[in-house]
Motif scaffolding. Structure first.
Motif, PDB file in Angstrom:
ATOM      1  N   GLN A 193       9.231  14.703  24.613  1.00 36.64           N
ATOM      2  CA  GLN A 193       9.463  13.800  25.571  1.00 36.64           C
ATOM      3  C   GLN A 193      10.393  13.674  26.373  1.00 36.64           C
ATOM      4  OE1 GLN A 193      10.628   9.427  24.298  1.00 36.64           O
ATOM      5  NE2 GLN A 193       8.657   9.029  24.417  1.00 36.64           N
ATOM      6  N   VAL A 194      10.295  13.323  27.631  1.00 31.47           N
ATOM      7  CA  VAL A 194      11.458  13.365  28.685  1.00 31.47           C
ATOM      8  C   VAL A 194      11.518  11.949  29.312  1.00 31.47           C
ATOM      9  CG1 VAL A 194      11.400  15.800  29.177  1.00 31.47           C
ATOM     10  CG2 VAL A 194      10.015  14.272  30.383  1.00 31.47           C
ATOM     11  N   GLY A 195      12.543  11.645  29.555  1.00 30.33           N
ATOM     12  CA  GLY A 195      12.915  10.378  30.301  1.00 30.33           C
ATOM     13  C   GLY A 195      13.334  10.460  31.793  1.00 30.33           C
ATOM     14  N   ILE A 196      12.783   9.836  32.783  1.00 25.96           N
ATOM     15  CA  ILE A 196      12.959   9.858  34.157  1.00 25.96           C
ATOM     16  C   ILE A 196      13.336   8.424  34.829  1.00 25.96           C
ATOM     17  CG2 ILE A 196      11.955  10.186  36.533  1.00 25.96           C
ATOM     18  CD1 ILE A 196       9.853  12.061  35.324  1.00 25.96           C
ATOM     19  N   ALA A 197      14.553   8.839  35.503  1.00 28.74           N
ATOM     20  CA  ALA A 197      15.133   7.647  36.252  1.00 28.74           C
ATOM     21  C   ALA A 197      14.593   7.307  37.479  1.00 28.74           C
ATOM     22  CB  ALA A 197      16.600   7.324  35.921  1.00 28.74           C
ATOM     23  N   SER A 198      13.842   6.351  37.919  1.00 26.12           N
ATOM     24  CA  SER A 198      13.315   6.475  39.084  1.00 26.12           C
ATOM     25  C   SER A 198      13.486   5.048  39.992  1.00 26.12           C
ATOM     26  CB  SER A 198      11.987   6.926  39.172  1.00 26.12           C
ATOM     27  OG  SER A 198      11.226   6.693  40.569  1.00 26.12           O
ATOM     28  N   ASP A 199      14.068   4.766  40.781  1.00 24.12           N
ATOM     29  CA  ASP A 199      14.286   3.386  41.653  1.00 24.12           C
ATOM     30  C   ASP A 199      14.911   2.728  40.630  1.00 24.12           C
ATOM     31  OD1 ASP A 199      12.707   4.011  44.083  1.00 24.12           O
ATOM     32  OD2 ASP A 199      11.298   4.220  42.705  1.00 24.12           O
ATOM     33  N   GLN A 200      14.429   1.341  40.386  1.00 23.37           N
ATOM     34  CA  GLN A 200      15.130   0.475  39.114  1.00 23.37           C
ATOM     35  C   GLN A 200      14.454   0.637  37.908  1.00 23.37           C
ATOM     36  OE1 GLN A 200      13.592  -1.022  42.274  1.00 23.37           O
ATOM     37  NE2 GLN A 200      15.618  -0.544  43.075  1.00 23.37           N
ATOM     38  N   HIS A 201      13.709   1.861  37.626  1.00 23.68           N
ATOM     39  CA  HIS A 201      12.895   1.905  36.262  1.00 23.68           C
ATOM     40  C   HIS A 201      13.115   3.100  35.634  1.00 23.68           C
ATOM     41  CE1 HIS A 201      10.750  -1.006  39.105  1.00 23.68           C
ATOM     42  NE2 HIS A 201      10.550  -0.005  39.744  1.00 23.68           N
ATOM     43  N   ARG A 208       3.207  16.973  26.019  1.00 24.41           N
ATOM     44  CA  ARG A 208       1.916  17.332  25.537  1.00 24.41           C
ATOM     45  C   ARG A 208       0.565  17.144  26.589  1.00 24.41           C
ATOM     46  NH1 ARG A 208       2.637  15.068  19.725  1.00 24.41           N
ATOM     47  NH2 ARG A 208       3.330  13.226  21.278  1.00 24.41           N
ATOM     48  N   THR A 209       0.808  16.021  27.111  1.00 23.94           N
ATOM     49  CA  THR A 209      -0.217  15.338  27.927  1.00 23.94           C
ATOM     50  C   THR A 209       0.046  15.293  29.396  1.00 23.94           C
ATOM     51  OG1 THR A 209       0.160  13.025  27.738  1.00 23.94           O
ATOM     52  CG2 THR A 209      -1.500  13.886  25.998  1.00 23.94           C
ATOM     53  N   MET A 210       1.617  15.620  29.577  1.00 28.10           N
ATOM     54  CA  MET A 210       2.076  15.020  31.041  1.00 28.10           C
ATOM     55  C   MET A 210       1.588  13.869  31.633  1.00 28.10           C
ATOM     56  SD  MET A 210       4.033  17.838  31.368  1.00 28.10           S
ATOM     57  CE  MET A 210       4.444  17.750  33.181  1.00 28.10           C
ATOM     58  N   LYS A 211       1.552  12.849  30.789  1.00 25.42           N
ATOM     59  CA  LYS A 211       1.222  11.429  31.237  1.00 25.42           C
ATOM     60  C   LYS A 211       2.489  10.502  30.714  1.00 25.42           C
ATOM     61  CE  LYS A 211      -3.566  11.803  30.848  1.00 25.42           C
ATOM     62  NZ  LYS A 211      -4.894  11.255  30.128  1.00 25.42           N
ATOM     63  N   CYS A 212       2.538   9.515  31.660  1.00 21.92           N
ATOM     64  CA  CYS A 212       3.665   8.509  31.282  1.00 21.92           C
ATOM     65  C   CYS A 212       3.174   7.589  30.273  1.00 21.92           C
ATOM     66  CB  CYS A 212       3.909   7.894  32.614  1.00 21.92           C
ATOM     67  SG  CYS A 212       5.102   6.444  32.182  1.00 21.92           S
ATOM     68  N   THR A 213       3.778   7.384  29.098  1.00 22.35           N
ATOM     69  CA  THR A 213       3.679   6.615  27.932  1.00 22.35           C
ATOM     70  C   THR A 213       4.423   5.320  27.942  1.00 22.35           C
ATOM     71  OG1 THR A 213       5.256   7.811  26.502  1.00 22.35           O
ATOM     72  CG2 THR A 213       3.092   8.772  26.549  1.00 22.35           C
ATOM     73  N   THR A 214       5.585   5.149  28.383  1.00 26.77           N
ATOM     74  CA  THR A 214       6.232   3.916  28.468  1.00 26.77           C
ATOM     75  C   THR A 214       7.097   3.802  29.601  1.00 26.77           C
ATOM     76  OG1 THR A 214       6.638   4.317  25.794  1.00 26.77           O
ATOM     77  CG2 THR A 214       8.155   2.673  27.237  1.00 26.77           C
ATOM     78  N   VAL A 215       7.054   2.457  30.028  1.00 26.87           N
ATOM     79  CA  VAL A 215       7.993   2.135  31.418  1.00 26.87           C
ATOM     80  C   VAL A 215       8.778   1.183  31.093  1.00 26.87           C
ATOM     81  CG1 VAL A 215       7.534   1.457  33.875  1.00 26.87           C
ATOM     82  CG2 VAL A 215       6.047   3.045  33.068  1.00 26.87           C
ATOM     83  N   LEU A 216       9.971   1.381  31.346  1.00 30.21           N
ATOM     84  CA  LEU A 216      11.055   0.191  31.491  1.00 30.21           C
ATOM     85  C   LEU A 216      10.961  -0.424  32.966  1.00 30.21           C
ATOM     86  CD1 LEU A 216      11.782   1.893  28.990  1.00 30.21           C
ATOM     87  CD2 LEU A 216      14.093   1.092  29.115  1.00 30.21           C
TER      88      LEU A 216
END
Length: 374
Positions: A193-201, A208-216
């Motif tokens: 898993q990696v985390g990405i900071a983007s805009d306010q989120h 493994r799937t290259m899909k987003c699993t969680t969004v804050l």
């Protein structure tokens, strides 16, 4: 040299903070993570008119000297630098250069720190593309993901395999009209898993799937500048942003932060956990570096993570009696502090870097250190 080693190290404590001025403007700093014996930091310069350099600073604790090894960076201005935790000689940079009067070209490159000691040289292993978008950051794989690298572009997240060359492994597109700012690899979740900071989120992606699993969603009221994962406790994460806030989260329940601190008067650019995860550093545009204590959210020791639930509750109750918040504020900078980093050789020593090229090495005070370890 008539001092014995213990006296030399005690004297070194008294010599800190150590301030070093770099000729050009800078914003990229990291520890040389593959180096476990010598306090070492990498700094990349930003100059549009002169040659840029990746500085390797090594602290000689015996004689109190800060040695500077200069690697010429022909790819242009350095916007981000990262080092492999598995190989002392592997680093990556995100960079830009003026291609013509109207075009600014950006990219990323994987390098090996080569050459002779008297003539250091960056040896190019390969380029990292962002699928026709501007490169924002690179991040080396954690334990269990040796030989892996992730790159973050304006519109893409790419995973790479690194050995004698650089090969693309997997790829995904990011949401359109997003503005990513930071990338961190989660040391838990088996390195998937990696985390990405983007805009306010904040977006968490499964590699493994290259899909987003969680969004804050709306983790901050303004742009999120950085994030970091707790090195010892799974699911725990820190973020910081332009709303002057540093926030702490449990990613299993993202409805609201566990803690929020407002210890800067302007944008907070960087947040970094110490291996003693009750300690964190933040750096901001108000020229301050802040040392935070979040004992109520920290592990007492990495080995205690799997204790029984009742034992964990008792530990957390004891931690709540400790003082939370700011332990120290460091004011040795006169310009925006863009980056902070803990040493991988000395867990109590850290570096901070401001836009005017001032590098400051400092150390957690003995009083704070002993209150934690005793």
């Amino acid at each position: 040299h008539y001092y014995i080693t213990n006296n030399l190290r005690y004297s070194m404590d008294n010599l800190l903070p150590r301030i070093h001025g770099i000729e050009h403007r800078c914003r990229s700093l990291c520890a040389l993570e593959g180096e476990q014996e010598v306090v070492s930091f990498l700094v990349g310069t930003q100059s549009m008119k002169q040659d840029n350099i990746v500085h390797l600073f090594e602290l000689d604790e015996e004689f109190g000297e800060l040695n500077d090894r200069c690697y010429h960076h022909d790819a242009g201005e350095v916007w981000h630098v990262a080092s492999s935790p598995h190989s002392r000689d592997l680093i990556s940079t995100c960079h830009s250069h003026v291609e013509s009067e109207v075009n600014l070209e950006s990219g990323a490159t994987v390098w090996r720190l080569g050459g002779a000691p008297e003539e250091p040289k960056l040896e190019e292993l390969g380029h990292v593309s962002a699928h026709n978008s501007n490169m924002r950051a690179t991040e080396w794989g954690v334990e269990g993901c040796e030989g892996s690298l992730c790159s973050l572009g304006d519109t893409s997240l790419v995973q790479w395999k690194i050995d004698s060359n650089v090969r693309e492994h997997s790829f995904c597109e990011l949401p359109k009209r997003s503005c990513p700012t930071s990338l961190r690899w989660n040391p838990h979740s088996s390195g998937n898993q990696v985390g990405i900071a983007s805009d306010q989120h904040i977006r968490l992606h499964d590699l493994r799937t290259m899909k987003c699993t969680t969004v804050l969603d709306n983790a901050h009221t303004q742009t999120v500048r950085d994030l970091d994962f707790n090195p010892n406790r799974q699911y725990y994460m820190a973020t910081c942003g332009d709303d002057c806030a540093t926030r702490f989260w449990d990613t299993r329940n993202c409805s609201q932060p566990l803690l929020s601190f407002f210890n800067h008067s302007h944008w907070v650019w960087k947040v970094r956990y110490n291996l003693r995860d009750q300690l964190l550093l933040t750096g901001g545009s108000d020229s301050k570096v802040v040392l935070l204590n979040v004992a109520s959210l920290a592990s007492t020791d990495p080995a205690t993570e799997d204790e029984e639930e009742e034992g964990e509750k008792e530990i957390d109750h004891n931690k709540e009696q400790m003082r939370e918040g700011v332990l120290e504020e460091y004011d040795k900078h006169e310009d925006s502090v863009y980056s902070v980093a803990w040493s991988t050789a000395d867990p109590w020593l850290f570096a901070s870097l401001s836009n005017d090229g001032r590098l400051v090495l400092n150390k957690v005070s003995k009083e704070i250190k002993f209150s934690i370890i005793l």
